[in-house]
Design an enzyme around this catalytic site. Structure first.
Site, PDB file in Angstrom:
ATOM      1  N   GLU A   2      -6.802  -1.092  -4.055  1.00 48.72           N
ATOM      2  CA  GLU A   2      -7.138   0.308  -3.762  1.00 48.72           C
ATOM      3  C   GLU A   2      -6.784   1.215  -4.930  1.00 48.72           C
ATOM      4  O   GLU A   2      -5.720   1.080  -5.535  1.00 48.72           O
ATOM      5  CB  GLU A   2      -6.378   0.788  -2.514  1.00 48.72           C
ATOM      6  CG  GLU A   2      -6.689   2.242  -2.139  1.00 48.72           C
ATOM      7  CD  GLU A   2      -6.006   2.694  -0.851  1.00 48.72           C
ATOM      8  OE1 GLU A   2      -4.974   2.101  -0.487  1.00 48.72           O
ATOM      9  OE2 GLU A   2      -6.515   3.651  -0.238  1.00 48.72           O
ATOM     10  N   ASP A  24       0.871  -1.176   0.000  1.00 48.20           N
ATOM     11  CA  ASP A  24       0.000   0.000   0.000  1.00 48.20           C
ATOM     12  C   ASP A  24       0.906   1.224   0.000  1.00 48.20           C
ATOM     13  O   ASP A  24       1.747   1.381   0.892  1.00 48.20           O
ATOM     14  CB  ASP A  24      -0.890  -0.031   1.245  1.00 48.20           C
ATOM     15  CG  ASP A  24      -2.007   0.999   1.181  1.00 48.20           C
ATOM     16  OD1 ASP A  24      -1.825   2.046   0.523  1.00 48.20           O
ATOM     17  OD2 ASP A  24      -3.056   0.763   1.819  1.00 48.20           O
ATOM     18  N   ASP A  36      -3.339   7.486  -3.318  1.00 48.40           N
ATOM     19  CA  ASP A  36      -3.207   6.340  -2.408  1.00 48.40           C
ATOM     20  C   ASP A  36      -3.648   5.116  -3.193  1.00 48.40           C
ATOM     21  O   ASP A  36      -4.754   5.096  -3.741  1.00 48.40           O
ATOM     22  CB  ASP A  36      -4.129   6.630  -1.203  1.00 48.40           C
ATOM     23  CG  ASP A  36      -4.126   5.556  -0.129  1.00 48.40           C
ATOM     24  OD1 ASP A  36      -3.372   4.580  -0.249  1.00 48.40           O
ATOM     25  OD2 ASP A  36      -4.901   5.723   0.828  1.00 48.40           O
ATOM     26  N   HIS A  66      -6.656  11.035   5.675  1.00 49.36           N
ATOM     27  CA  HIS A  66      -8.029  10.773   6.117  1.00 49.36           C
ATOM     28  C   HIS A  66      -8.684  12.102   6.435  1.00 49.36           C
ATOM     29  O   HIS A  66      -8.414  12.716   7.457  1.00 49.36           O
ATOM     30  CB  HIS A  66      -8.049   9.842   7.330  1.00 49.36           C
ATOM     31  CG  HIS A  66      -7.634   8.441   6.978  1.00 49.36           C
ATOM     32  ND1 HIS A  66      -8.545   7.441   6.719  1.00 49.36           N
ATOM     33  CD2 HIS A  66      -6.418   7.892   6.787  1.00 49.36           C
ATOM     34  CE1 HIS A  66      -7.898   6.332   6.384  1.00 49.36           C
ATOM     35  NE2 HIS A  66      -6.592   6.578   6.433  1.00 49.36           N
ATOM     36  N   HIS A 121     -11.691   6.401   2.125  1.00 46.58           N
ATOM     37  CA  HIS A 121     -11.683   7.688   2.819  1.00 46.58           C
ATOM     38  C   HIS A 121     -11.520   8.836   1.844  1.00 46.58           C
ATOM     39  O   HIS A 121     -10.825   8.711   0.832  1.00 46.58           O
ATOM     40  CB  HIS A 121     -10.527   7.715   3.831  1.00 46.58           C
ATOM     41  CG  HIS A 121      -9.237   7.197   3.251  1.00 46.58           C
ATOM     42  ND1 HIS A 121      -8.271   8.012   2.738  1.00 46.58           N
ATOM     43  CD2 HIS A 121      -8.780   5.925   3.050  1.00 46.58           C
ATOM     44  CE1 HIS A 121      -7.265   7.276   2.279  1.00 46.58           C
ATOM     45  NE2 HIS A 121      -7.548   5.995   2.434  1.00 46.58           N
ATOM     46  N   GLU A 165     -11.054   1.236  -1.033  1.00 50.12           N
ATOM     47  CA  GLU A 165     -10.163   0.117  -0.740  1.00 50.12           C
ATOM     48  C   GLU A 165     -10.858  -1.072  -0.089  1.00 50.12           C
ATOM     49  O   GLU A 165     -10.868  -1.199   1.130  1.00 50.12           O
ATOM     50  CB  GLU A 165      -8.965   0.568   0.097  1.00 50.12           C
ATOM     51  CG  GLU A 165      -9.267   1.395   1.319  1.00 50.12           C
ATOM     52  CD  GLU A 165      -7.978   1.875   1.991  1.00 50.12           C
ATOM     53  OE1 GLU A 165      -7.049   1.081   2.163  1.00 50.12           O
ATOM     54  OE2 GLU A 165      -7.913   3.075   2.342  1.00 50.12           O
TER      55      GLU A 165
HETATM   56 MN    MN Z   1      -3.649   2.866   0.929  1.00 50.11          MN
HETATM   57 MN    MN Z   2      -6.256   4.412   1.769  1.00 51.52          MN
END
Ligand code: MN
Ligand code: MN
Length: 298
Positions: A283, A84, A95, A163, A155, A188
């Site tokens: 994600e 990630d 992200d 976030h 998020h 995700e």
């Molecule tokens: Mn991530």
């Molecule tokens: Mn994330």
């Protein structure tokens, strides 16, 4: 200063390039710290900055592990390896995550997470409720014979904030807000086995930290370290590895311990699947539009 949309797109291109490049390097016996440092190094080479430390989460570790300095850990045989990664360009974040499966028995979890992500993306446009997307993710997982992790979510993101409040659940939870055009979200889905508990619990520290508040500190090095952390990482998570590189040796280590014990920093725990079943993750980051969305990490 760059146009925000241009910065987000640039971060997204770097993130997807690095994600695809690291996939081919992951195999049993590879050092975890090598994966982390390759990912973070490539992000910088391509003109971005890591928005958070590269997470490498094995099997039932769902999230929030990065290598400490000199991590001896290697990728185990037959494991499920999630990478990630986050990139920021002038604070604008992309992200993204991928799962490499070294045991054919768990391939179904990877497919479930990826398919749920694709279906969620197809359903996104301005006005859709976050809970609706959660329902789509859960149904896609069940159809594949998998189950979502109920207490992990996507998020909304904002400048220097991974976030930024609103969540996108992986179940039809009562998150009643509607997505708005122009919002930046990470979606995700996490997939586990149907017989698993389907929840994560806090585990040991994952070597990831974030600045929390300024306090009076006794050590001169601790004070300087906190100033560096605030100016370098702002409101973004960072790795102890990065701090140890700037403040090496036992003196640096003592200063860091002071920052953690005085609660200037928050230490993220690893998130572990409660019943220790393997977890896969997919994600993407996207910008919501009136009639759909623009996936920036495709
Ligand atoms: Mn991530
Ligand atoms: Mn994330």
């Amino acid at each position: 200063m760059m146009d925000p949309l241009e910065a987000i797109r640039r971060a997204g291109r770097i993130a997807s390039n690095v994600r695809e490049r690291i996939r081919s390097r992951i195999d049993a016996g590879v050092r975890i710290i090598q994966i982390c440092e390759d990912v973070e190094g490539w992000i910088r080479e391509l003109g971005g900055q890591p928005a958070f430390p590269c997470n490498v989460d094995i099997d039932h570790v769902a999230a929030h592990y990065t290598s400490p300095p000199q991590d001896p850990m290697t990728v185990p045989e037959g494991s499920l390896v999630k990478v990630d990664l986050g990139v920021h360009v002038e604070g604008y974040i992309a992200d993204t995550a991928t799962t490499v499966c070294l045991d054919p028995r768990y391939e179904v979890l990877v497919e479930a997470a990826e398919e749920a992500l694709e279906e969620a993306i197809r359903s996104i446009r301005a006005g859709v409720r976050a809970s609706e997307i959660g329902g789509i993710i859960e149904r896609a997982m069940k159809r594949r014979g998998a189950a979502p992790i109920r207490n992990l979510t996507g998020h909304r993101m904002a400048r220097y904030l991974v976030h930024a409040g609103e969540a996108i659940p992986n179940i039809p939870a009562p998150h009643l807000h509607r997505l708005r055009a122009g919002d930046l979200y990470a979606v995700e889905p996490f997939a586990t086995l149907p017989e698993a508990s389907g929840e994560v619990v806090d585990g040991p520290p994952g070597n990831i930290y974030i600045f929390k508040k300024k306090k009076s500190l006794s050590g001169e090095m601790a004070r300087e370290m906190l100033r560096t952390i605030q100016s370098e990482y702002r409101t973004l998570p960072f790795a102890y590895r990065w701090v140890a590189r700037r403040f090496p040796g036992p003196e640096g280590e003592r200063a860091f311990v002071e920052l953690v014990s005085s609660r200037c920093l928050y230490s993220y725990p690893q998130l572990l699947e409660r019943s220790c079943r393997p977890v896969a993750q997919a994600e993407h980051s996207l910008i919501v539009t009136e009639d759909g969305c623009e996936v920036i990490t495709a």
